[in-house]
Design a protein around this motif. Structure first.
Motif: not given
Ligand code: BDP
Length: 604
Positions: A477, A572, A574, A163, A568, A334, A555, A510, A416-417
């Protein structure tokens, strides 16, 4: 790997500035021995994408070319000359006077090459070919495709499996530095603090090339006072009444290393370092014997015009904004950030979770709602489909080689993730954790940050990590807009982690809600500044109810650019600051909260 600095034996030629640039249309072969045709002016360091105001350049996937002339002053030819790239995103082929002199893959770590044998007096032609292609073998991971257009021409496309916008280019400073022919190649510094006696043993290991009669190491304090002097390439000293590097109160010593021949200093390099002790004990994260509480952010290297390219004024501003609201830390989400930022964090006392560019390790990652609607979206099969292990080992090696001496680096984040819940995750990650632990002589804690599909009962790799780092979006989410239900779900999950690992610290790396600056509502509607504040207040309550919760990194620090997507709107949103670093309403709430939480000793 040493950062290039000027010393009494070393100098630097700065290659930043205006270069020539062109995208490779792959119609005509480009000859790196000749100046580029129809090239445009472009600034380095910076991403190329946002500089030329042309759609075809901004969205270009494939190859691009950079060019400039380099003239070396005659007096430098007797020295060893090294061409060094802070980074080149994502893969680079470097040519001097038409000859390929080095190649490097990986867009976020430095690389260098000795160039004496390729240079001539007068003008030299320096050309760099770059690729911004990301696929299932690279980090970050991209969805790469090739199609053919109506004219039979190949069309390459990189669809980010993550992202943030796939900015590319010569992102970080490019320099030629000189060293003598015999030179100090590397320095590794490992402090070992004795808190009771207020002293520290400092081990310094030096790698050299060529011949020295002796290597001298002098440790200086911030007043330039000599606190120790040693001779050898593996040396120890003990510093009494040691000044510790503390979060937000940095103190940096310097190790001056001199290579000596016949009593003369032939090469000299000075490395700054901080002395601090990091431990994990019974679910707490200790710095210098006191429990530390992380307050801060996941960030991006992302600014207007520069894109992901180094922007030192923004780095300084971002750290000052952090300080203004009582933050003390961030994660280099990231990918590894610039060396300049790491050096700044050493100076400012910012605690950094240093992350590899391992993002997108998830075949099911999707922002495509039509795919979701037509049958569940992409399939999970990450560990059989992706072939990133080799790249992953390489980035761990390069990151630790670059950042091993930084006092600010207190934790390594391996990824990450990723799909840590899928079969095969443990087998993939175990050797990576082992490698990081073997390479880091300071033995910093290692972690990865996990996505919401990786829960206490589904995560296959949590036994590997020293800290449970969670990216959680309850109320955004999940339970979107319903903060009451979200609060219960978030608290329940933390309880499960605490039960599973009573001795591991837990933190959020996050949590956040997209918020458009200037949107307001009386009714707690998502995307408004009021909702963002309610969301953070809810999360704060959850955190304060968990005993082993050691930190909140929200985040995101600022709004940032992403690929197009129906989730988006120009990126982003946030951020608690917008992309220009203007605050959203929630900043006042966070400042109040964070200023009331001490960096050390919050949760005893
Ligand atoms: C997480 C990712 C981050 C995204 C964020 C979001 O780690 O890169 O930007 O969520 O969706 O999945 O805003």
């Amino acid at each position: 790997m040493l950062y290039p600095i000027v010393t009494q034996t070393r100098s630097i030629l700065d290659l930043n500035g205006i270069w020539k640039f062109t995208i490779d249309k792959e119609v005509e072969k480009i000859d790196p021995a000749k100046p580029l045709k129809n090239a445009k002016n472009i600034a380095v360091p910076a991403s190329f994408n946002d500089q030329l105001a042309l759609q075809e350049i901004r969205q270009h996937s494939g190859f691009v070319w950079y060019q400039r002339e380099v003239t070396i002053p005659n007096y430098m030819f007797n020295e060893r000359l090294v061409l060094r790239f802070g980074s080149a995103t994502h893969e680079a082929w470097v040519y001097i006077n038409g000859k390929e002199i080095t190649h490097h893959k990986g867009g976020f770590t430095p690389f260098e090459v000795e160039i004496n044998n390729f240079l001539k007096t007068g003008k030299n032609l320096l050309i760099v070919k770059l690729s911004n292609i990301l696929d299932y073998t690279t980090l970050p991971v991209g969805n790469y495709s090739e199609t053919v257009d109506a004219n039979g021409k190949k069309v390459r496309k990189v669809d980010e499996n993550f992202d943030f916008f796939n900015y590319a280019g010569l992102h970080r400073p490019i320099k030629i530095y000189s060293t003598p022919k015999s030179y100090i190649e590397d320095i590794t510094i490992v402090p070992d603090v004795d808190l009771k006696n207020k002293s520290a043993k400092v081990n310094v290991e030096i790698a050299t090339k060529g011949k020295f009669d002796a290597v001298k190491v002098t440790i200086l304090d911030e007043e330039e006072k000599e606190v120790a002097q040693m001779t050898g390439t593996t040396v120890d000293c003990t510093i009494q009444n040691v000044h510790l590097w503390q979060p937000m109160q940095a103190y940096l010593y310097r190790a001056k290393v001199e290579g000596i021949v016949k009593g003369e200093v032939v090469d000299c390099y000075t490395e700054e370092f901080g002395i601090r002790k990091i431990e994990i004990v019974k679910g707490k994260f200790f710095i210098n014997g006191e429990p530390f509480y992380f307050k801060g952010f996941g960030k991006h290297e992302d600014t207007y015009v520069n894109g992901r390219g180094l922007n030192e004024a923004y780095n300084v501003l971002d750290i000052n904004l952090m300080k203004a609201i009582g933050a003390n830390s961030f994660r280099t989400s990231h990918y590894p950030y610039s060396e300049e930022m790491m050096r700044l964090c050493d100076r400012e006392g910012i605690v950094v979770i240093d992350e590899t560019p391992a993002v997108g390790l998830m075949t099911a990652f999707n922002f495509d709602i039509s795919a979701l609607l037509s049958g569940g979206g992409k399939k999970e099969n990450t560990w059989n489909t992706m072939h990133t292990h080799e790249a992953h080992m390489q980035v761990i090696r390069e990151l630790i080689a670059r950042d091993k001496n930084h006092a600010c680096v207190c934790v390594w984040s391996i990824a990450n993730e990723a799909s840590n819940h899928e079969e095969g995750a443990y087998e993939y990650f175990a050797p990576l954790f082992a490698l990081a632990r073997e390479l880091d002589k300071q033995k910093r804690p290692c972690t990865y940050v996990s996505i919401m599909s990786t829960m206490p009962n589904t995560d296959k790799t949590s036994s590997l990590t020293d800290i449970i780092c969670l990216n959680r979006y309850y109320g955004w989410y999940l339970q979107h807009g319903d903060l009451l239900t979200a609060e219960k779900a978030a608290a329940a999950e933390l309880k499960e982690w605490e039960k599973l690992y009573p001795d591991k610290p837990i933190m959020y790396t996050e949590y956040g809600a997209d918020t458009v600056s200037g949107f307001h509502s009386m009714y707690g509607e998502p995307f408004t500044e009021e909702f963002q504040q309610d969301y953070y207040e809810m999360n704060s309550r959850v955190f304060d109810g968990c005993k082993n919760f050691v930190g909140e990194q929200l985040w995101n620090f600022a709004d940032f650019q992403t690929k197009f997507g129906i989730f988006r709107v120009q990126g982003n949103k946030k951020g608690i600051f917008n992309r220009a670093r203007e605050p959203k309403m929630v900043v006042r709430y966070l400042r109040k909260r964070w200023k009331s939480i001490p960096d050390l000793g919050f949760k005893k």
